[in-house]
Every structure is written in structure tokens, then in C-alpha cells.
Design a protein around this motif. Sequence first.
Motif, PDB file in Angstrom:
ATOM      1  N   ASP A  43      16.226  14.465   7.976  1.00  0.00           N
ATOM      2  CA  ASP A  43      14.992  14.449   8.770  1.00  0.00           C
ATOM      3  C   ASP A  43      13.756  14.613   7.894  1.00  0.00           C
ATOM      4  O   ASP A  43      12.725  13.961   8.128  1.00  0.00           O
ATOM      5  N   GLU A  44      13.821  15.493   6.909  1.00  0.00           N
ATOM      6  CA  GLU A  44      12.632  15.753   6.094  1.00  0.00           C
ATOM      7  C   GLU A  44      12.222  14.519   5.298  1.00  0.00           C
ATOM      8  O   GLU A  44      11.026  14.183   5.235  1.00  0.00           O
ATOM      9  N   ASN A  45      13.188  13.821   4.709  1.00  0.00           N
ATOM     10  CA  ASN A  45      12.867  12.605   3.967  1.00  0.00           C
ATOM     11  C   ASN A  45      12.282  11.533   4.878  1.00  0.00           C
ATOM     12  O   ASN A  45      11.320  10.843   4.503  1.00  0.00           O
ATOM     13  N   VAL A  46      12.854  11.387   6.051  1.00  0.00           N
ATOM     14  CA  VAL A  46      12.358  10.382   6.998  1.00  0.00           C
ATOM     15  C   VAL A  46      10.948  10.730   7.450  1.00  0.00           C
ATOM     16  O   VAL A  46      10.058   9.868   7.488  1.00  0.00           O
ATOM     17  N   ALA A  73       4.319   6.499  -1.786  1.00  0.00           N
ATOM     18  CA  ALA A  73       5.773   6.462  -1.965  1.00  0.00           C
ATOM     19  C   ALA A  73       6.146   6.499  -3.442  1.00  0.00           C
ATOM     20  O   ALA A  73       7.145   7.129  -3.821  1.00  0.00           O
ATOM     21  N   MET A  74       5.359   5.843  -4.294  1.00  0.00           N
ATOM     22  CA  MET A  74       5.649   5.860  -5.726  1.00  0.00           C
ATOM     23  C   MET A  74       5.516   7.284  -6.277  1.00  0.00           C
ATOM     24  O   MET A  74       6.359   7.737  -7.068  1.00  0.00           O
ATOM     25  N   LYS A  75       4.493   7.992  -5.856  1.00  0.00           N
ATOM     26  CA  LYS A  75       4.302   9.371  -6.322  1.00  0.00           C
ATOM     27  C   LYS A  75       5.452  10.275  -5.881  1.00  0.00           C
ATOM     28  O   LYS A  75       5.811  11.229  -6.576  1.00  0.00           O
ATOM     29  N   TRP A  76       6.037   9.953  -4.745  1.00  0.00           N
ATOM     30  CA  TRP A  76       7.142  10.751  -4.202  1.00  0.00           C
ATOM     31  C   TRP A  76       8.475  10.365  -4.823  1.00  0.00           C
ATOM     32  O   TRP A  76       9.265  11.228  -5.232  1.00  0.00           O
ATOM     33  N   LEU A  77       8.749   9.058  -4.916  1.00  0.00           N
ATOM     34  CA  LEU A  77      10.070   8.584  -5.315  1.00  0.00           C
ATOM     35  C   LEU A  77      10.269   8.506  -6.829  1.00  0.00           C
ATOM     36  O   LEU A  77      11.383   8.700  -7.312  1.00  0.00           O
ATOM     37  N   ALA A  78       9.213   8.223  -7.577  1.00  0.00           N
ATOM     38  CA  ALA A  78       9.368   8.062  -9.030  1.00  0.00           C
ATOM     39  C   ALA A  78       9.935   9.316  -9.708  1.00  0.00           C
ATOM     40  O   ALA A  78      10.845   9.203 -10.542  1.00  0.00           O
ATOM     41  N   PRO A  79       9.458  10.514  -9.389  1.00  0.00           N
ATOM     42  CA  PRO A  79      10.059  11.704 -10.009  1.00  0.00           C
ATOM     43  C   PRO A  79      11.524  11.900  -9.629  1.00  0.00           C
ATOM     44  O   PRO A  79      12.322  12.394 -10.434  1.00  0.00           O
ATOM     45  N   LEU A  80      11.896  11.507  -8.399  1.00  0.00           N
ATOM     46  CA  LEU A  80      13.294  11.616  -7.976  1.00  0.00           C
ATOM     47  C   LEU A  80      14.164  10.663  -8.793  1.00  0.00           C
ATOM     48  O   LEU A  80      15.288  11.017  -9.185  1.00  0.00           O
ATOM     49  N   ARG A 139       0.834  -1.210   0.000  1.00  0.00           N
ATOM     50  CA  ARG A 139       0.000   0.000   0.000  1.00  0.00           C
ATOM     51  C   ARG A 139       0.866   1.255   0.000  1.00  0.00           C
ATOM     52  O   ARG A 139       0.582   2.229  -0.707  1.00  0.00           O
ATOM     53  N   VAL A 140       1.923   1.228   0.791  1.00  0.00           N
ATOM     54  CA  VAL A 140       2.808   2.394   0.882  1.00  0.00           C
ATOM     55  C   VAL A 140       3.582   2.587  -0.419  1.00  0.00           C
ATOM     56  O   VAL A 140       3.604   3.678  -0.995  1.00  0.00           O
ATOM     57  N   LEU A 141       4.223   1.518  -0.895  1.00  0.00           N
ATOM     58  CA  LEU A 141       5.156   1.650  -2.017  1.00  0.00           C
ATOM     59  C   LEU A 141       4.456   1.810  -3.364  1.00  0.00           C
ATOM     60  O   LEU A 141       4.983   2.470  -4.259  1.00  0.00           O
ATOM     61  N   ASP A 142       3.273   1.239  -3.502  1.00  0.00           N
ATOM     62  CA  ASP A 142       2.524   1.415  -4.751  1.00  0.00           C
ATOM     63  C   ASP A 142       1.791   2.754  -4.788  1.00  0.00           C
ATOM     64  O   ASP A 142       1.494   3.263  -5.868  1.00  0.00           O
ATOM     65  N   GLY A 143       1.504   3.288  -3.598  1.00  0.00           N
ATOM     66  CA  GLY A 143       0.702   4.493  -3.519  1.00  0.00           C
ATOM     67  C   GLY A 143       1.517   5.760  -3.310  1.00  0.00           C
ATOM     68  O   GLY A 143       2.194   6.236  -4.234  1.00  0.00           O
TER      69      GLY A 143
END
Length: 330
Positions: free
Chosen positions: A314-317, A124-131, A118-122
Amino acid sequence: MKKALLLLAATWGFAALAPAAHADPVVLSLVHAATTSHPAHLAALQFAKRVEERTHGQVRTEIFPASQLGSENELLQKVRLGAVDMDVTSMNYLIKYEKAFSVVVMPYLFDSYAHAHRVLDGPAMKWLAPLAEKQGFVILSNWEWGFRNITNNKRPINVPEDVRGLRVRVPPVAELEATMQALGAQVSKVGFKELPQALSQGLVDGQENPLNVIYYNKLYEVQKHLALTRHVYYNTLHLMSTRTWAKLTPAEQAIVREESKAAGDGMRRKIIAEEEELIAKMVAAGVKVTRPDAAPFRAATQGAREKIRRFAGDENVRTFLKMVDAERRQ
């Protein structure tokens, strides 16, 4: 006349949905580290077959399993440069390009596979994919690897103190090293290809990996004890070079994404469904299995979480833990 016009309109509509033809078929290279019997390779075969079918042969895939073309770090760099088109690799290997990915490797984050998905498909994907895309990688979808567990030849592991002093091989990932060190292990960086021999010769006492890695690479054959510590959830990513991505038509891109997700979902189902079966096979082979209570291990690895926090920022965590906590309440 009206029928002819309707038929022509339908034909035009189909043509608009179908991928635009290339002068020559596009042949993509896909690399991964798993053995040919591993679910990752079966997923790669499914992906290749379905993409070729749906693009009518315009997009084909050549698969190179078992790290044939280099180490995981080397392969990821080749994907970044466009020398290799696709990779199925653990999320941790992206840490060298973007430190935000390190937060996913924190110990004892997820309550279950469903929670992690749920976290990684939802969010987290929106956050990490552009990075990742800024670094040259298109994340097509999440595939599976699993929760990591500890094997060794010295003693059964029931409490964190049982890990203390063991020489444990870990991948070259600082976050995993920190986790094992927090439990008191002496960390070894033996290469994975050399690991079976190192275990059999006693150069290291043990190692830590998901059950499917332990089984399909036959590590259990040179280990006496398996502890289901489930200390870190490990995700794999199906990645494509941004340079390759740009060569595909929008219709082909859509097909590649859809078939990547379908293959990854199938891999997830197989890995999760077969875990107890793999444990039973290892028990039948003579491996002693323990199922430690996670609570004391979670407490013992707080120091590792702090090390990761200092590295990731800290912000990423805070960003990631907010996602983890939100999805835990679902």
C-alpha cells in the motif's frame, strides 16, 4: 608575462573540466533487446559516439543488440554483477530486485506521453533511482518503449468483452498477466523469439506490445487486427552497473549521464512522432485497426490494479499514485 599567465590559467581550467585520462581506454559493453533498425539501437549508437568524442576516446562503447548475450533477465543479472556494463531494459525487469518498480506497470495510469515523462523523469526518478542503486544499478536516464496495444487473429477489439477467451502472449511479467487476465484473456508465456511462429501457426491468437515493437519485429505480418488499447505505458531504463560506475571519473560520469539523456530524449521523440506512420504502414499491409474507448478498459482492469497493490504494498502504491495525480494537474 601577463598573457602567459592568463593562458596557463585557462589551460589549467580546461584541464580541470576534462576527464582524467586512464592508463588505457575504458571499453564499456551495452546490451539491449531491440533490432538494429529500432530507435533504441539508433539511440545506443548516438550515445556511444558522443561519449567517445567527449572523452577523447577514453570511454568507448561496444553495443550488443537483439539480446545477443542472453535474455533480458539474464542480462540484467550480468549488469548487476558487473559482467556487463550497461543495459537498456524495460523497467519491469527490476521488479524482481525491488517490488516498488511494479507500481509503474499498473494499467491506465498515464493520460499521455507527456504525463508519463513528467512523473518518471521527476519525482519517480528521485524515489526509484536510490532503490535501484541499492540493488547494483545506476539509472542513467529514462528511454522510451511506449504504450502497449493488443493484436490478434480472431476478431477486432472494441470493448473489453472482445478480449475474453483470446489466447494472448505476454512477457513473463505478473503485472501484465494480471492486466490481460482482468480482460478475460487466456495468458500464454511463449518466448519472444518464438512469438512470430506461434502467431502464424495459431498456437496463440495474439500478443500485446508497443507499436514500435509490433512494427520493427514484423509481428503485424502474422496478425489481422490491431487494437490501440494503450493499456500500460512501458518505460525503458538505460542502466549501468554500480561496479562500472565506480571505475569512471566524476567528469566521465557527468558526460555519460548527459549523453544518455540526450540519446533517450531523441528516442522518445522518434517513437512518439512515428506512431501514426507505423499504424498507416500496418493498415497498408492489411491490418485492421480499432481505437477503443479507454474508459471501459480502465474499469475492467481494476482487479489487476488491486493485485499489483497487494504485491507492491500500500505504501509504495500511495507514494507513486500521489506523484501521478500531482503531475496530472500540471
